[in-house]
Scaffold this motif. Structure first.
Motif, PDB file in Angstrom:
ATOM      1  N   GLU A 602      17.933   5.160 -41.849  1.00  0.00           N
ATOM      2  CA  GLU A 602      18.883   4.569 -42.032  1.00  0.00           C
ATOM      3  C   GLU A 602      19.001   3.776 -40.513  1.00  0.00           C
ATOM      4  N   GLY A 603      18.823   4.816 -39.654  1.00  0.00           N
ATOM      5  CA  GLY A 603      18.905   5.020 -38.198  1.00  0.00           C
ATOM      6  C   GLY A 603      18.285   4.781 -37.250  1.00  0.00           C
ATOM      7  N   GLN A 604      16.945   3.856 -38.155  1.00  0.00           N
ATOM      8  CA  GLN A 604      15.543   3.387 -37.461  1.00  0.00           C
ATOM      9  C   GLN A 604      15.365   4.248 -36.325  1.00  0.00           C
ATOM     10  N   TYR A 605      15.328   6.014 -37.341  1.00  0.00           N
ATOM     11  CA  TYR A 605      14.415   6.951 -36.280  1.00  0.00           C
ATOM     12  C   TYR A 605      12.632   6.876 -36.244  1.00  0.00           C
ATOM     13  N   ASP A 611       4.407  18.520 -28.476  1.00  0.00           N
ATOM     14  CA  ASP A 611       2.487  19.144 -27.988  1.00  0.00           C
ATOM     15  C   ASP A 611       2.768  20.261 -26.876  1.00  0.00           C
ATOM     16  N   GLN A 612       1.798  20.839 -26.790  1.00  0.00           N
ATOM     17  CA  GLN A 612       1.990  21.868 -25.936  1.00  0.00           C
ATOM     18  C   GLN A 612       2.403  21.912 -24.187  1.00  0.00           C
ATOM     19  N   SER A 613       2.583  20.107 -23.796  1.00  0.00           N
ATOM     20  CA  SER A 613       2.559  19.989 -22.499  1.00  0.00           C
ATOM     21  C   SER A 613       4.265  20.308 -21.861  1.00  0.00           C
ATOM     22  N   LEU A 614       3.469  19.451 -20.391  1.00  0.00           N
ATOM     23  CA  LEU A 614       5.257  19.567 -20.022  1.00  0.00           C
ATOM     24  C   LEU A 614       5.787  18.113 -20.235  1.00  0.00           C
ATOM     25  N   ASP A 615       5.547  17.458 -21.184  1.00  0.00           N
ATOM     26  CA  ASP A 615       5.934  15.775 -20.988  1.00  0.00           C
ATOM     27  C   ASP A 615       6.453  16.179 -21.108  1.00  0.00           C
ATOM     28  N   PHE A 616       8.055  14.914 -21.393  1.00  0.00           N
ATOM     29  CA  PHE A 616       9.373  14.756 -21.507  1.00  0.00           C
ATOM     30  C   PHE A 616       8.859  13.081 -21.788  1.00  0.00           C
ATOM     31  N   ILE A 617       8.959  12.188 -22.360  1.00  0.00           N
ATOM     32  CA  ILE A 617       8.428  11.020 -22.607  1.00  0.00           C
ATOM     33  C   ILE A 617       9.529  10.268 -23.855  1.00  0.00           C
ATOM     34  N   ILE A 618      10.618   9.949 -23.095  1.00  0.00           N
ATOM     35  CA  ILE A 618      11.636   8.939 -24.522  1.00  0.00           C
ATOM     36  C   ILE A 618      11.646   7.345 -24.070  1.00  0.00           C
ATOM     37  N   GLU A 619      11.084   6.743 -24.929  1.00  0.00           N
ATOM     38  CA  GLU A 619      11.406   5.493 -24.719  1.00  0.00           C
ATOM     39  C   GLU A 619      12.900   4.717 -25.659  1.00  0.00           C
ATOM     40  N   ALA A 620      13.547   3.278 -25.105  1.00  0.00           N
ATOM     41  CA  ALA A 620      14.911   3.743 -25.851  1.00  0.00           C
ATOM     42  C   ALA A 620      15.471   4.167 -26.567  1.00  0.00           C
ATOM     43  N   GLY A 621      15.467   5.572 -25.827  1.00  0.00           N
ATOM     44  CA  GLY A 621      16.521   6.867 -26.586  1.00  0.00           C
ATOM     45  C   GLY A 621      18.179   6.727 -27.436  1.00  0.00           C
ATOM     46  N   ARG A 622      18.551   6.475 -27.998  1.00  0.00           N
ATOM     47  CA  ARG A 622      19.604   6.674 -28.129  1.00  0.00           C
ATOM     48  C   ARG A 622      20.545   8.393 -28.366  1.00  0.00           C
ATOM     49  N   HIS A 623      21.494   8.061 -28.221  1.00  0.00           N
ATOM     50  CA  HIS A 623      22.443   9.187 -28.768  1.00  0.00           C
ATOM     51  C   HIS A 623      23.106   9.175 -30.341  1.00  0.00           C
ATOM     52  N   PRO A 624      22.279   9.690 -30.967  1.00  0.00           N
ATOM     53  CA  PRO A 624      22.955  10.226 -32.468  1.00  0.00           C
ATOM     54  C   PRO A 624      24.114   9.693 -33.226  1.00  0.00           C
ATOM     55  N   VAL A 625      24.604  10.698 -32.093  1.00  0.00           N
ATOM     56  CA  VAL A 625      26.449  10.330 -33.025  1.00  0.00           C
ATOM     57  C   VAL A 625      27.204   8.809 -32.058  1.00  0.00           C
ATOM     58  N   VAL A 626      27.204   8.799 -31.011  1.00  0.00           N
ATOM     59  CA  VAL A 626      27.823   7.947 -30.238  1.00  0.00           C
ATOM     60  C   VAL A 626      27.273   6.990 -30.609  1.00  0.00           C
ATOM     61  N   SER A 632      27.452  -1.656 -34.641  1.00  0.00           N
ATOM     62  CA  SER A 632      26.094  -1.942 -35.159  1.00  0.00           C
ATOM     63  C   SER A 632      25.104  -2.540 -34.044  1.00  0.00           C
ATOM     64  N   GLY A 633      24.248  -1.983 -33.423  1.00  0.00           N
ATOM     65  CA  GLY A 633      23.730  -2.715 -31.837  1.00  0.00           C
ATOM     66  C   GLY A 633      24.359  -2.741 -30.898  1.00  0.00           C
ATOM     67  N   SER A 634      24.924  -2.151 -30.604  1.00  0.00           N
ATOM     68  CA  SER A 634      25.953  -2.249 -29.458  1.00  0.00           C
ATOM     69  C   SER A 634      25.549  -1.613 -27.946  1.00  0.00           C
ATOM     70  N   PHE A 635      25.034   0.034 -28.802  1.00  0.00           N
ATOM     71  CA  PHE A 635      24.486   0.940 -27.863  1.00  0.00           C
ATOM     72  C   PHE A 635      22.952   0.310 -27.048  1.00  0.00           C
ATOM     73  N   VAL A 636      23.461   0.664 -25.967  1.00  0.00           N
ATOM     74  CA  VAL A 636      22.191   0.950 -24.967  1.00  0.00           C
ATOM     75  C   VAL A 636      21.504   1.721 -25.213  1.00  0.00           C
ATOM     76  N   ALA A 637      20.183   1.289 -25.597  1.00  0.00           N
ATOM     77  CA  ALA A 637      19.158   3.024 -25.297  1.00  0.00           C
ATOM     78  C   ALA A 637      18.929   2.500 -24.230  1.00  0.00           C
ATOM     79  N   ASN A 638      17.839   3.838 -23.500  1.00  0.00           N
ATOM     80  CA  ASN A 638      17.809   4.180 -22.829  1.00  0.00           C
ATOM     81  C   ASN A 638      16.669   4.952 -22.357  1.00  0.00           C
ATOM     82  N   ASP A 639      15.384   4.998 -21.325  1.00  0.00           N
ATOM     83  CA  ASP A 639      14.436   5.525 -21.625  1.00  0.00           C
ATOM     84  C   ASP A 639      15.177   6.661 -20.618  1.00  0.00           C
TER      85      ASP A 639
END
Ligand code: ADP
Ligand code: MG
Length: 910
Positions: A602-605, A611-626, A632-639
């Protein structure tokens, strides 16, 4: 209240009798004895159709429940205050008392009043306390939230002399579902561990409760019950625990430490103490190794609004946004997973596999969810049946649950590709005895009453003796109807009625106007006068008396058979408790997993990689509640990329600047929420996510945002920041939103500055830091893992336009005046503010920047390094570690010693 009370059925006891003698009456004596045995509870003293409360209990309850306080009789020459609640509404009143923080001892009549009468005129009906109702030991549907667990938590502490290295064991049990868990933690982790369990009630030993160091903290928690030392006695713990499960030893539970045994046994003893005769069907305690769950402290939980918003609602929380489960048990499991995300990438991956299976196979997902909708709350129905608080509908729930389990197992087995978790779930569903459901079906009627008390739930045709007794009872009722018609005719009174009440049994009733007729000959030969009321006269007849006895005995026989049938079925269900509980758990897993797949689709997750690394890479992340609150579609996704930069082995710190309303807080939280979702086993709202498992998550908001909590003090903000700076490590993720805002500008700026330095140098964690202090952006140039980011805005015809887009770099200005204008500040104020700003900016450009002269900034102009003393110590430790005594000649060793000594004196010379 008293006026509404029906005639006392016992016919024997009128409450504590009106007696002014100094001696207590027999009833009072019994009452006082029971009360003395339960001093910390309100005593619900059963008298006929009421639970009565006396003395101080009555005063407390009448206040808490808003019911009338009356008096009944005298004790030691004084009036006895009394109030009462009708038995059929007891649950409702219990709920209110429990919510208000009270504990209630329920005292029942354990014999028929008739029996007491047979013992002699002055005998008191035997009574006993049959259970204590406390916030953490509830089983009734009406007292529980179906979608939440209700845990009783026991905290045991190991005797360690100094407070700081105390060890704690936590055991928590939900007797309404049978779940039973164990964990250990240290003092620093205690509050977070408790926050995660969110217990309905906490028990600690008297000694711990009065411990000076813990006292303020324990007193700040709701529903903490101190208990006597024997409950937490370590030397008897194993024996008590084993005995509860009918085992010789607890070896089968895995290697439990003595501390864990103590906490687990405390739970058991308290459950026994409150449930008295009954033994809830608990699962063996399952032990959680330390470090297997993501540690989230209470402030972070409230801050991120995981299950409750800051104002206390469910709507607007992460839970509400992602919970697509269709059963209460599924929802409870979701809440558990959300409260305790995992840290082991493999375990997390297994959950992701299961969600992915349902994401890919939409038909399967739909079928499974469809079947689940018909699945009742097996765990809670079972729990009630086992403690003898179950009703016919609970048996039906077991029947339907078994049916749903079989159907779901069939469904799952259609697909050979099912993930491990689902394969084990299917196995648990298959393990249920398939014969139990048809046996329950055969016995239970189609329409079931809520309580077993009055019968009427066994299917006609199931038991010949029952059918016979019922026929007799019903037949007699028809006879009564015929009798009424005959009497009406004989008396010539059309309105003559045969009625029934508990005192007179069956009786004939006519209005006063016709009464005379029946009192006179010849009718008085048949009708025997019993009672004259204001408008009616009541009579009995010999025939009616006989019929009455016949009906009563048939009805009694029928009820007896029904209750015996219930007990037999309940025993059978109890014998299958383990399999039923495991199936219930499997149903919950299916529901939670399919629900997560549902929201993922439904939410296109997407499936995150953990993994065990210290990475943290989010591409086009969204706030699940906001994002759900926006069109629909007006939330601006951010890396977001907090992975270690090339030059380092530790993660980055983002310093996020931007005007108010730009979207800083939203961005910070979305990355924290994505982490929680990923580690709880959910897909995440992003195009791609790769997260090195986080061990602790911290989130704090500057004081000004915290007013909702009613304690918007700078102190709170600082206490919470201190906790982070003391606890966060390399694998932690820290979210700091406008820290330092709650005080004067320079104070705040200095604190924010020093905090970032500490995060970078000491905690070395991944962090997001939002601030309106633009001066802080200078830190990016000096600290290698600090990066500036800003939320873009555009100025267009004098108006500010929020783009909600996070990009590298620092905000150029704060746009405060534009935001003020948007907010509707009067135009003259805006114009004036612009003029003042222009003047201030001009002056600022003319003068040397004042803050460059501050010692704080001067210090920061030097490359940052640890304090000289730390550095010297580190150098010496490094030198020591480089030595390998086994490979050294005596001469080398001596040389090394001189070198070390020289390091020390040069250090002192500095
Ligand atoms: P800040 O913390 O910078 O003052 P917030 O994060 O509170 O700003 O965001 C303010 C409002 O902007 C939010 O209530 C939300 O409606 C909107 N918003 C924030 N981020 C986004 C986004 N990425 N896309 C769309 N709207 C957003
Ligand atoms: Mg904000």
């Amino acid at each position: 209240m008293d006026a509404l009370r029906p005639i006392n059925q016992t016919g024997l006891e009128q409450g504590p009798p009106a007696e002014s003698a100094a001696r207590a009456t027999p009833v009072m004596e019994q009452y006082l004895e029971l009360k003395a045995a339960n001093p910390d509870c309100l005593l619900f003293y059963r008298m006929g159709d009421f639970y009565e409360l006396f003395f101080a209990d009555a005063e407390i309850a009448s206040r808490a429940l808003g019911i009338v306080l009356t008096k009944r009789g005298k004790h030691l020459g004084r009036d006895i205050p009394m109030c009462g609640v009708p038995v059929h509404r007891a649950d409702e009143y219990l709920q209110r008392l429990i919510k208000a923080g009270h504990r209630v001892a329920v005292c029942e009549q354990i014999e028929d009043p008739a029996e007491a009468r047979r013992r002699g005129g002055k005998s008191v009906v035997r009574r006993n306390v049959t259970r204590l109702v406390t916030p953490g030991t509830l089983t009734e549907d009406s007292l529980l939230d179906p979608r939440r667990n209700n845990y009783l938590l026991a905290i045991a502490r190991a005797r360690v002399s100094s407070g700081d290295d105390s060890r704690f064991a936590l055991a928590w049990v939900d007797i309404s579902t049978g779940e039973f868990r164990l964990a250990e933690c240290d003092r620093a982790g205690l509050a977070a561990a408790i926050a995660r369990v969110e217990p309905g009630e906490i028990i600690v030993s008297d000694a711990l409760y009065s411990d000076a160091e813990l006292l303020p903290y324990l007193r700040s928690l709701p529903a903490v019950t101190p208990v006597t030392r024997d409950v937490f006695d370590g030397s008897t713990a194993e024996r008590r625990l084993a005995a509860y499960f009918g085992l010789a030893t607890t070896d089968g539970f895995g290697a439990l430490s003595r501390l864990e045994l103590t906490a687990a046994a405390a739970c058991i003893s308290y459950v026994e103490r409150t449930q008295l005769a009954e033994r809830p069907a608990l699962s063996p305690p399952s032990r959680e190794r330390q470090g297997t769950t993501l540690v989230i402290d209470q402030a972070t939980r409230s801050n991120l609004e995981l299950v409750r918003t800051l104002s206390g609602e469910r709507h607007g929380t992460l839970m509400a946004a992602i919970d697509r489960t269709v059963t209460a048990a599924g929802s409870r499991l979701m809440a558990q997973r959300l409260a305790a995300p995992l840290t082991d990438p493999q375990a997390i991956g297994r959950r992701h596999d299961a969600v992915e299976f349902f994401v890919v196979d939409a038909t399967m997902r739909e079928h499974v969810r469809g079947r689940l909708k018909a699945a009742p709350d097996l765990a809670r129905a079972l729990a009630r049946i086992v403690v003898d608080r179950g009703g016919p509908r609970d048996l039906a729930a077991i029947r339907d649950g078994i049916g749903a389990a079989a159907a779901l197992a069939d469904e799952l087995e259609k697909s050979p590709a099912a993930a491990d978790e689902l394969v084990s779930a299917a196995k648990a569903l298959r393990a249920l005895d398939p014969g139990l459901a048809p046996r329950l079906s055969a016995a239970l009627a189609d329409e079931l009453p809520h309580l077993k008390r009055d019968g009427g739930f066994v299917r006609a045709g199931y038991d010949a003796a029952l059918d016979e007794a019922r026929a007799l009872r019903d037949e007699s009722r028809r006879v009564i109807a015929a009798l009424q018609a005959r009497y009406a005719e004989a008396a010539g009174v059309r309105a003559l009625k045969i009625r029934h009440n508990n005192v007179l049994g069956y009786f004939v009733e006519v209005t006063a106007q016709h009464g005379d007729k029946l009192l006179r000959s010849p009718l008085n030969g048949t009708f025997i006068h019993r009672q004259t009321l204001a408008g009616q006269l009541r009579f009995t007849t010999a025939e009616l008396g006989e019929l009455e006895a016949r009906i009563a005995s048939a009805a009694e026989r029928a009820l007896g058979i029904e209750l015996a049938t219930f007990d037999a079925l309940a025993t059978e269900v109890g014998a299958a408790a383990r399999a039923i509980k495991e199936a219930a758990e499997a149903l919950a897993v299916l529901d939670a997993t399919a629900g997560l797949a549902e929201i993922a689709v439904e939410g296109q997750y997407v499936r995150p990689q953990v993994d065990q690394s210290l990475d943290f890479i989010i591409e086009a992340g969204r706030h699940p509640v906001v994002e759900q609150t926006l069109a629909s579609g007006s939330f601006v996704a951010n890396d977001c990329d907090l992975s270690p930069p090339r030059s380092s082995t530790e993660g980055r710190i983002y310093l996020l600047t931007g005007p108010n309303m730009a979207g800083k807080s939203t961005y910070l939280r979305q990355n924290a929420l994505i982490t929680i979702l990923a580690q709880m086993g959910s897909f995440v709202p992003a195009r791609r996510a790769k997260i090195g498992a986080v061990d602790r998550l911290f989130s704090r908001v500057g004081a000004a945002d915290d007013i909702a909590r009613g304690r918007s003090t700078f102190m709170v903000e600082m206490v919470e920041t201190a906790a982070i700076l003391n606890q966060a490590g390399k694998h932690s993720l820290v979210i700091l939103d406008e820290i330092g805002r709650g005080t004067a500008t320079f104070d705040g700026l200095s604190i924010a500055w020093a905090t970032i330095e500490h995060l970078h140098e000491a905690n070395r964690c991944r962090a997001l830091f939002a601030t309106h202090f633009h001066e802080l952006t200078a830190l990016a140039a000096r600290l290698e893992r600090v990066f500036n980011a800003t939320v873009r805005v555009k100025e267009w015809q004098g108006e500010v336009v929020f783009l909600h887009e996070v990009v590298a770099g620092a905000a150029d200005r704060s746009y405060g005046i534009q935001v003020a204008k948007l907010a509707g500040l009067p135009a003259p104020v805006i114009e004036r503010a612009k003029a003042v700003l222009a003047k201030l900016e001009a002056e600022d450009r003319a003068a040397p920047r004042a803050f460059e002269d501050l010692p704080l900034f001067a210090a920061a102009n030097e490359p940052l390094r640890p304090t000289p003393r730390d550095a010297a110590l580190n150098r010496m430790i490094a030198a020591l570690e480089a030595l390998n005594p086994d490979d050294m000649s005596p001469r080398d060793a001596l040389e090394a010693l001189y070198t070390l000594k020289a390091m020390r004196s040069s250090e002192q010379g500095r």
